[in-house]
Design a protein around this motif. Structure first.
Motif, PDB file in Angstrom:
ATOM      1  N   LEU A 264     138.700 -22.264  30.170  1.00 13.41           N
ATOM      2  CA  LEU A 264     138.555 -20.805  30.176  1.00 13.41           C
ATOM      3  C   LEU A 264     137.454 -20.359  29.222  1.00 13.41           C
ATOM      4  O   LEU A 264     136.668 -19.457  29.536  1.00 13.41           O
ATOM      5  CB  LEU A 264     139.882 -20.154  29.799  1.00 13.41           C
ATOM      6  N   ALA A 265     137.383 -21.005  28.055  1.00 16.64           N
ATOM      7  CA  ALA A 265     136.326 -20.660  27.103  1.00 16.64           C
ATOM      8  C   ALA A 265     134.949 -20.993  27.660  1.00 16.64           C
ATOM      9  O   ALA A 265     133.985 -20.233  27.474  1.00 16.64           O
ATOM     10  CB  ALA A 265     136.561 -21.403  25.781  1.00 16.64           C
ATOM     11  N   ALA A 266     134.828 -22.138  28.348  1.00 14.66           N
ATOM     12  CA  ALA A 266     133.550 -22.509  28.965  1.00 14.66           C
ATOM     13  C   ALA A 266     133.151 -21.508  30.042  1.00 14.66           C
ATOM     14  O   ALA A 266     131.969 -21.168  30.179  1.00 14.66           O
ATOM     15  CB  ALA A 266     133.645 -23.915  29.549  1.00 14.66           C
ATOM     16  N   ALA A 267     134.147 -21.030  30.801  1.00 16.06           N
ATOM     17  CA  ALA A 267     133.858 -20.026  31.827  1.00 16.06           C
ATOM     18  C   ALA A 267     133.323 -18.747  31.195  1.00 16.06           C
ATOM     19  O   ALA A 267     132.338 -18.154  31.669  1.00 16.06           O
ATOM     20  CB  ALA A 267     135.117 -19.735  32.638  1.00 16.06           C
ATOM     21  N   LEU A 268     133.952 -18.316  30.109  1.00 17.27           N
ATOM     22  CA  LEU A 268     133.479 -17.117  29.414  1.00 17.27           C
ATOM     23  C   LEU A 268     132.089 -17.346  28.822  1.00 17.27           C
ATOM     24  O   LEU A 268     131.222 -16.470  28.890  1.00 17.27           O
ATOM     25  CB  LEU A 268     134.473 -16.741  28.311  1.00 17.27           C
ATOM     26  N   GLY A 269     131.875 -18.541  28.263  1.00 19.68           N
ATOM     27  CA  GLY A 269     130.565 -18.857  27.704  1.00 19.68           C
ATOM     28  C   GLY A 269     129.478 -18.826  28.755  1.00 19.68           C
ATOM     29  O   GLY A 269     128.346 -18.382  28.473  1.00 19.68           O
ATOM     30  N   SER A 270     129.772 -19.292  29.951  1.00 19.74           N
ATOM     31  CA  SER A 270     128.787 -19.254  31.033  1.00 19.74           C
ATOM     32  C   SER A 270     128.382 -17.828  31.367  1.00 19.74           C
ATOM     33  O   SER A 270     127.200 -17.521  31.551  1.00 19.74           O
ATOM     34  CB  SER A 270     129.363 -19.930  32.280  1.00 19.74           C
ATOM     35  N   PHE A 271     129.369 -16.956  31.427  1.00 19.31           N
ATOM     36  CA  PHE A 271     129.093 -15.557  31.760  1.00 19.31           C
ATOM     37  C   PHE A 271     128.256 -14.896  30.668  1.00 19.31           C
ATOM     38  O   PHE A 271     127.234 -14.243  30.944  1.00 19.31           O
ATOM     39  CB  PHE A 271     130.407 -14.800  31.950  1.00 19.31           C
ATOM     40  N   VAL A 272     128.658 -15.089  29.415  1.00 17.97           N
ATOM     41  CA  VAL A 272     127.934 -14.474  28.292  1.00 17.97           C
ATOM     42  C   VAL A 272     126.542 -15.080  28.156  1.00 17.97           C
ATOM     43  O   VAL A 272     125.555 -14.365  27.932  1.00 17.97           O
ATOM     44  CB  VAL A 272     128.739 -14.643  26.988  1.00 17.97           C
ATOM     45  N   GLY A 273     126.435 -16.405  28.301  1.00 17.31           N
ATOM     46  CA  GLY A 273     125.140 -17.055  28.170  1.00 17.31           C
ATOM     47  C   GLY A 273     124.138 -16.548  29.178  1.00 17.31           C
ATOM     48  O   GLY A 273     122.958 -16.313  28.843  1.00 17.31           O
TER      49      GLY A 273
END
Length: 412
Positions: A264-273
């Motif tokens: 879930l954190a990686a998914a959020l990081g992808s969106f923010v990145g």
């Protein structure tokens, strides 16, 4: 040759996202019980079954690494939508056939064939990149990678539960159905970018090649990030067991929670990145994400409990997730349109190698140096990749400009 986009809009992009969620969920639906399925095919020892499962996973990674650049070149000629349809249709057939095998050898041949014919992520990435409106490439690539990471966490969880209730073979048929659904969504609702011949001379067209030298740091970042993500999985249950004192009833649930939170954190990081890269540039984001993920990895081998480990995994996964879509954006911006299929194919090949090297390296490190080693070594790999980016002249100059602008705004 230049690219002519067909009619594509927000609805088509949402259809592409839905198709990739279905495809990624399907491919990972059968992962949790692969050793159990091998045992059901006549392999009696649990250790031999685990070894077979490792070989099966590596087989797909190897053949995909070998064929991805070829499919990328084909995409340059016929468009990425055709490649995405090829990958999903072929996946539906090949994975469906896995439900009928009677020996691990038959399953191995199908896994090899799966690697040769599939590869949905590279085709979807190219399609999302080429059909994005001006200035929206980073955002769309980040959103796509967010969906893929979310499906990567959802697929194994649901697949394992389904197999427990309905059986192992039936799970392969569900995967085939999900891949067929993915292909139908693409065929019906997703537009394409197709090659259009220009009047330019052949010599001029041949002059627009791929700047491989400039892309080496980007490809290195992708390799290190994917290796770091996958190397932890083999060692995580054993490491958690040492942290909780061998309480067997908690190991599986704690390990699953840590992996799920990281996804879930990686998914959020992808969106923010993807969002941030559209403002400050992809290479600055990659440099910062590599550095911060290295710092988050470094203390994981010395944690005193699963809560500390989980918190550090969430932070590291956030920054690791930010690298993938931004690296794809860097490839898009650096490579001429008529060569982007080839470039994304090479990136997919690098990623496939990482998916094979990561679990193998993590398992070997845990076996020879203890469970903390697979958490410590990625810190140095990520730090080294960040150093490569820091030494790249363009990335360094861009980072300095962004820093000066931020400092000037603070001083006002």
């Amino acid at each position: 040759m230049r690219w002519r986009p067909e009619a594509t809009g927000r609805a088509a992009f949402f259809a592409l996202l839905a198709s990739q969620f279905a495809a990624t969920t399907g491919f990972l639906f059968v992962m949790p019980f692969m050793p159990l399925y091998v045992e059901s095919l006549g392999v009696e020892s649990a250790g031999d079954a685990a070894a077979w499962a490792g070989v099966l996973n590596a087989a797909t990674a190897v053949t995909m690494a070998l064929t991805a650049p070829l499919w990328g070149r084909v995409a340059d000629r016929f468009g990425p939508k055709a490649m995405l349809l090829r990958a999903t249709f072929a996946g539906a057939v090949v994975v469906g056939l896995m439900g009928f095998v009677t020996s691990p050898e038959q399953l191995l041949w199908l896994r090899l064939l799966q690697g040769c014919l599939t590869g949905t992520v590279a085709a979807a990435t190219l399609l999302a990149s080429e059909t994005a409106p001006a200035g929206r490439g980073g955002s769309r690539l980040g959103t796509l990678q967010t969906v893929i990471f979310a499906a990567a966490g959802f697929g194994p969880f649901v697949g394992g539960a389904f197999a427990d209730v309905f059986g192992l073979r039936e799970s392969f048929f569900v995967t085939a159905g999900l891949l067929a659904l993915s292909s139908m969504l693409v065929l019906a609702f997703v537009g394409d970018v197709k090659p259009e011949r220009s009047e330019e001379k052949d010599e001029a067209r041949e002059g627009s090649g791929i700047p491989w030298r400039g892309l080496v740091p980007v490809l290195l970042a992708l390799f290190v990030v994917q290796t770091s993500i996958t190397s932890v999985a083999p060692a995580l249950p054993g490491f958690v067991a040492t942290l909780v004192g061998g309480a067997q009833e908690r190991i599986a649930s704690l390990s699953g929670s840590i992996l799920g939170a990281g996804a879930l954190a990686a998914a959020l990081g992808s969106f923010v990145g993807g969002k941030v890269a559209a403002r400050v540039g992809p290479k600055v984001v990659i440099l910062a994400a590599l550095a911060f993920s290295a710092l988050a990895f470094l203390p994981q081998a010395a944690v005193g409990g699963p809560i500390e480990l989980g918190a550090l995994r969430v932070v590291a996964s956030f920054f690791l997730g930010a690298v993938v879509p931004v690296a794809n954006l860097a490839i898009k911006e650096a490579v001429p349109p008529e060569r982007q299929g080839t470039a994304f194919g090479v990136a997919a090949s690098v990623t496939s190698v990482a998916f094979g090297v990561g679990p193998l390296g993590g398992g070997l490190l845990a076996a020879h140096f203890g469970f903390g080693a697979p958490f410590l070594v990625p810190a140095f790999l990520l730090g080294g990749a960040a150093l490569v980016f820091a030494l790249a002249p363009r990335a360094r100059a861009r980072a300095v400009r962004v820093f000066k602008a931020a400092l000037a705004s603070v001083m006002r």
